[in-house]
Write an enzyme that holds these catalytic residues in place. Structure first.
Site: not given
Length: 277
Positions: A37, A67, A70, A107, A142, A176, A179, A211, A224, A226, A256
């Site tokens: 973040r 990864h 974000y 992403h 992704e 994913d 997704h 994913h 989105d 999960h 995830e």
């Protein structure tokens, strides 16, 4: 053999992540390269990374997955945000050269009203700026759920980015399951058709990672969110088909789902029980 792992925290080091993966029956794992973040990053510890390399070789790990944070948005309308994305990605790729059999997932980003075409151009430019000849790491775009102004909401947008990348041997895709399902691809009832579409537009040879996540929302919701395996709208039967599909079964799968370590251990055991050797 089913190659499967989950998302682990790099806070205690690379070797520790490898040992944690083994403790829950995994033979791969995913980790954030830096604060997901924010942007802060751990000091580079090449000895720790070398120790992980030895552990992975000894236990025959599948490729691990790094990864990006974000906050990395290479197609933002704000130049400062795009500069951060380029600097973070370039630094990540230099650091990952110390790891064996590691892929880098990110992403694509959000165009924030500029339009997908402009976003695609920005993303491709970032990749061409950050990637370098001779790099070991394959970079993965992704697939996204399509919320807001996300780029990568369908296979066509992913393909359009890939077409503009100069280092074609180092670019691929991470699919994913949550997704694409939220994005409107019916992997529950029409998995073969979805994979045919992927192959036609992108090419299955580009698909390097999965994913594996259930979805709290229905097909085409573009939300989105999960869910744990078997507790969402995708369901156990669909995941059984996914992990055993001839085009997917040899790929590494990364959980995830909303879990702690014991929950991941349970899901790994469950999916291994559904895999047909």
């Amino acid at each position: 053999m089913l190659h499967i792992g989950c998302h682990l925290s790099v806070s205690q080091g690379f070797l520790h992540m490898g040992e944690e993966a083994l403790s829950i029956g995994a033979d791969t794992f995913q980790f954030f390269t830096r604060n997901p973040r924010g942007g802060s990053v751990r000091p580079l510890d090449t000895d720790d990374m070398a120790a992980l390399n030895r552990l992975m070789a000894e236990h025959h790990f599948a490729p691990i997955l790094a990864h990006a944070p974000y906050t990395l948005n290479g197609c933002s309308k704000t130049e400062k945000t795009r500069i951060f994305a380029r600097e973070a990605m370039a630094d990540d790729l230099r650091r990952l050269e110390y790891l064996d059999h590691c892929r880098y997932n990110f992403h694509p980003g959000s165009h924030v009203g500029q339009g997908a075409e402009t976003g695609i151009d920005f993303i491709a430019d970032m990749l061409n700026t950050c990637m370098f000849k001779g790099q070991k790491t394959t970079v993965l775009l992704e697939t996204m759920a399509g919320k807001g102004t996300e780029v990568g909401r369908n296979f066509e947008e992913i393909a359009a980015i890939i077409e503009k990348v100069e280092l074609q041997d180092n670019i691929g895709v991470c699919l994913d399951t949550c997704h694409v399902f939220d994005g409107g691809y019916d992997i529950v009832h029409h998995l073969d058709d979805v994979l045919t579409q992927f192959d036609t537009r992108i090419g299955l040879s580009r698909l390097k990672a999965i994913h594996i996540n259930d979805s709290k929302n229905e097909l085409g919701s573009h939300k989105d969110r999960h869910e744990k395996i078997g507790e969402g709208h995708i369901g156990i039967e669909a995941f059984t088909q996914i992990i055993n599909h001839p085009a997917l079964r040899q790929l590494p799968f990364y959980l995830e789902t909303p879990n702690e370590l014991p929950g991941y251990a349970h899901e790994i055991s469950l999916l291994r029980s559904l895999y047909k050797e």
